[in-house]
Design a protein around this motif. Structure first.
Motif, PDB file in Angstrom:
ATOM      1  N   UNK A   1       0.851  -1.191   0.000  1.00  0.00           N
ATOM      2  CA  UNK A   1       0.000   0.000   0.000  1.00  0.00           C
ATOM      3  C   UNK A   1       0.885   1.238   0.000  1.00  0.00           C
ATOM      4  N   UNK A   2       0.580   2.159  -0.921  1.00  0.00           N
ATOM      5  CA  UNK A   2       1.346   3.396  -1.020  1.00  0.00           C
ATOM      6  C   UNK A   2       2.412   3.296  -2.098  1.00  0.00           C
ATOM      7  N   UNK A   3       3.288   4.272  -2.118  1.00  0.00           N
ATOM      8  CA  UNK A   3       4.360   4.301  -3.105  1.00  0.00           C
ATOM      9  C   UNK A   3       5.628   3.713  -2.493  1.00  0.00           C
ATOM     10  N   UNK A   4       6.663   3.648  -3.280  1.00  0.00           N
ATOM     11  CA  UNK A   4       7.990   3.279  -2.792  1.00  0.00           C
ATOM     12  C   UNK A   4       8.777   4.569  -2.662  1.00  0.00           C
ATOM     13  N   UNK A   5       9.763   4.599  -1.761  1.00  0.00           N
ATOM     14  CA  UNK A   5      10.543   5.833  -1.572  1.00  0.00           C
ATOM     15  C   UNK A   5      11.408   6.140  -2.788  1.00  0.00           C
ATOM     16  N   UNK A   6      11.876   5.085  -3.457  1.00  0.00           N
ATOM     17  CA  UNK A   6      12.729   5.290  -4.622  1.00  0.00           C
ATOM     18  C   UNK A   6      12.653   4.087  -5.551  1.00  0.00           C
ATOM     19  N   UNK A   7      13.212   4.263  -6.714  1.00  0.00           N
ATOM     20  CA  UNK A   7      13.213   3.211  -7.735  1.00  0.00           C
ATOM     21  C   UNK A   7      13.888   1.941  -7.214  1.00  0.00           C
ATOM     22  N   UNK A   8      15.001   2.082  -6.508  1.00  0.00           N
ATOM     23  CA  UNK A   8      15.748   0.914  -6.030  1.00  0.00           C
ATOM     24  C   UNK A   8      14.932   0.096  -5.032  1.00  0.00           C
ATOM     25  N   UNK A   9      14.118   0.751  -4.193  1.00  0.00           N
ATOM     26  CA  UNK A   9      13.261   0.022  -3.252  1.00  0.00           C
ATOM     27  C   UNK A   9      12.299  -0.895  -4.010  1.00  0.00           C
ATOM     28  N   UNK A  10      11.683  -0.347  -5.060  1.00  0.00           N
ATOM     29  CA  UNK A  10      10.753  -1.139  -5.865  1.00  0.00           C
ATOM     30  C   UNK A  10      11.471  -2.322  -6.524  1.00  0.00           C
ATOM     31  N   UNK A  11      12.630  -2.061  -7.107  1.00  0.00           N
ATOM     32  CA  UNK A  11      13.392  -3.128  -7.766  1.00  0.00           C
ATOM     33  C   UNK A  11      13.756  -4.215  -6.751  1.00  0.00           C
ATOM     34  N   UNK A  12      14.190  -3.814  -5.558  1.00  0.00           N
ATOM     35  CA  UNK A  12      14.556  -4.782  -4.515  1.00  0.00           C
ATOM     36  C   UNK A  12      13.375  -5.662  -4.122  1.00  0.00           C
ATOM     37  N   UNK A  13      12.189  -5.064  -3.997  1.00  0.00           N
ATOM     38  CA  UNK A  13      10.992  -5.818  -3.628  1.00  0.00           C
ATOM     39  C   UNK A  13      10.628  -6.827  -4.724  1.00  0.00           C
ATOM     40  N   UNK A  14      10.615  -6.373  -5.980  1.00  0.00           N
ATOM     41  CA  UNK A  14      10.252  -7.268  -7.082  1.00  0.00           C
ATOM     42  C   UNK A  14      11.274  -8.395  -7.214  1.00  0.00           C
ATOM     43  N   UNK A  15      12.544  -8.064  -7.026  1.00  0.00           N
ATOM     44  CA  UNK A  15      13.592  -9.079  -7.096  1.00  0.00           C
ATOM     45  C   UNK A  15      13.426 -10.118  -5.989  1.00  0.00           C
TER      46      UNK A  15
ATOM     47  N   UNK B   1       9.749 -21.595  -5.112  1.00  0.00           N
ATOM     48  CA  UNK B   1       8.460 -22.200  -4.793  1.00  0.00           C
ATOM     49  C   UNK B   1       7.717 -21.560  -3.633  1.00  0.00           C
ATOM     50  N   UNK B   2       8.191 -20.434  -3.153  1.00  0.00           N
ATOM     51  CA  UNK B   2       7.525 -19.764  -2.031  1.00  0.00           C
ATOM     52  C   UNK B   2       6.356 -18.921  -2.534  1.00  0.00           C
ATOM     53  N   UNK B   3       5.309 -18.814  -1.719  1.00  0.00           N
ATOM     54  CA  UNK B   3       4.168 -17.957  -2.032  1.00  0.00           C
ATOM     55  C   UNK B   3       4.157 -16.706  -1.163  1.00  0.00           C
ATOM     56  N   UNK B   4       5.040 -16.675  -0.154  1.00  0.00           N
ATOM     57  CA  UNK B   4       5.194 -15.480   0.676  1.00  0.00           C
ATOM     58  C   UNK B   4       6.690 -15.265   0.899  1.00  0.00           C
ATOM     59  N   UNK B   5       7.123 -14.010   0.762  1.00  0.00           N
ATOM     60  CA  UNK B   5       8.532 -13.680   0.956  1.00  0.00           C
ATOM     61  C   UNK B   5       8.640 -12.567   1.987  1.00  0.00           C
ATOM     62  N   UNK B   6       9.815 -12.420   2.555  1.00  0.00           N
ATOM     63  CA  UNK B   6      10.069 -11.326   3.498  1.00  0.00           C
ATOM     64  C   UNK B   6      10.464 -10.083   2.720  1.00  0.00           C
ATOM     65  N   UNK B   7       9.984  -8.957   3.171  1.00  0.00           N
ATOM     66  CA  UNK B   7      10.312  -7.686   2.531  1.00  0.00           C
ATOM     67  C   UNK B   7      11.797  -7.384   2.747  1.00  0.00           C
ATOM     68  N   UNK B   8      12.522  -7.069   1.658  1.00  0.00           N
ATOM     69  CA  UNK B   8      13.962  -6.800   1.789  1.00  0.00           C
ATOM     70  C   UNK B   8      14.280  -5.384   2.292  1.00  0.00           C
ATOM     71  N   UNK B   9      13.271  -4.542   2.434  1.00  0.00           N
ATOM     72  CA  UNK B   9      13.514  -3.148   2.804  1.00  0.00           C
ATOM     73  C   UNK B   9      13.559  -2.973   4.319  1.00  0.00           C
ATOM     74  N   UNK B  10      14.350  -2.022   4.796  1.00  0.00           N
ATOM     75  CA  UNK B  10      14.352  -1.721   6.231  1.00  0.00           C
ATOM     76  C   UNK B  10      12.991  -1.135   6.634  1.00  0.00           C
ATOM     77  N   UNK B  11      12.557  -1.382   7.866  1.00  0.00           N
ATOM     78  CA  UNK B  11      11.221  -0.953   8.319  1.00  0.00           C
ATOM     79  C   UNK B  11      10.911   0.525   8.082  1.00  0.00           C
ATOM     80  N   UNK B  12      11.922   1.393   8.176  1.00  0.00           N
ATOM     81  CA  UNK B  12      11.652   2.832   8.010  1.00  0.00           C
ATOM     82  C   UNK B  12      11.320   3.197   6.557  1.00  0.00           C
ATOM     83  N   UNK B  13      11.532   2.280   5.619  1.00  0.00           N
ATOM     84  CA  UNK B  13      11.213   2.559   4.220  1.00  0.00           C
ATOM     85  C   UNK B  13       9.894   1.910   3.778  1.00  0.00           C
ATOM     86  N   UNK B  14       9.172   1.353   4.735  1.00  0.00           N
ATOM     87  CA  UNK B  14       7.885   0.725   4.439  1.00  0.00           C
ATOM     88  C   UNK B  14       6.776   1.672   4.885  1.00  0.00           C
ATOM     89  N   UNK B  15       5.880   2.057   3.951  1.00  0.00           N
ATOM     90  CA  UNK B  15       4.797   2.967   4.340  1.00  0.00           C
ATOM     91  C   UNK B  15       3.899   2.327   5.404  1.00  0.00           C
TER      92      UNK B  15
END
Length: 151
Positions: A105-119, A128-142
């Motif tokens: 929900x919301x935007x990403x702080x920068x292009x690299x954050x989005x790329x990191x999440x998609x990667x 084979x996973x259906x759920x992954x951990x967010x690679x971003x530090x908590x302060x960059x998550x809306x």
């Protein structure tokens, strides 16, 4: 920048995108082109699209289109923009420390954050996973406080 990305306005277009995107992450941004936060996110998505093209496809979904309301209800999209991820027609979830793992929900702080999440989603899906951990530090998550009326 959103004109550079494919916009889906019918249920059939969304169904086809989910079904036919194979071996790549499908990124569906639900929102409207007139919203400032959507425009900010669309700019990040458009600028990232070439860099992630080997492992992801991005499409925008017009949240006001009557035919896509079935998806808006299914994914409980009340805040926009909301971004949903798929891999080989499977809904990919991400644990980002929020109550909702089904969407970003919301935007990403920068292009690299989005790329990191998609990667991260792509790498998890390839294992084979259906759920992954967010690679971003908590302060960059809306963070959004959801208010429940009448409770």
């Amino acid at each position: 920048m959103s004109f550079l990305l494919n916009t889906l306005t019918t249920k059939r277009e969304v169904d086809t995108a989910i079904r036919d995107t194979l071996d790549k992450v499908l990124v569906l941004r639900f929102g409207r082109a007139s919203e400032p936060v959507c425009l900010q996110l669309d700019d990040i998505l458009a600028k990232s699209s070439r860099e992630i093209s080997k492992f992801a496809v991005i499409a925008l979904v017009d949240i006001d289109a009557e035919e896509v309301q079935v998806y808006a209800k299914y994914f409980d999209i009340v805040l926009i923009p909301s971004t949903v991820f798929f891999f080989n027609a499977h809904h990919m979830k991400m644990d980002s420390g929020t109550a909702d793992h089904t969407k970003w929900v919301g935007s990403f702080q920068c292009k690299q954050d989005f790329i990191d999440v998609v990667e991260a989603i792509f790498r998890g899906a390839m294992k084979g996973k259906l759920i992954v951990s967010c690679p971003l530090p908590p302060e960059q998550i809306p963070r959004f406080q959801l208010l429940f009326k009448g409770l």
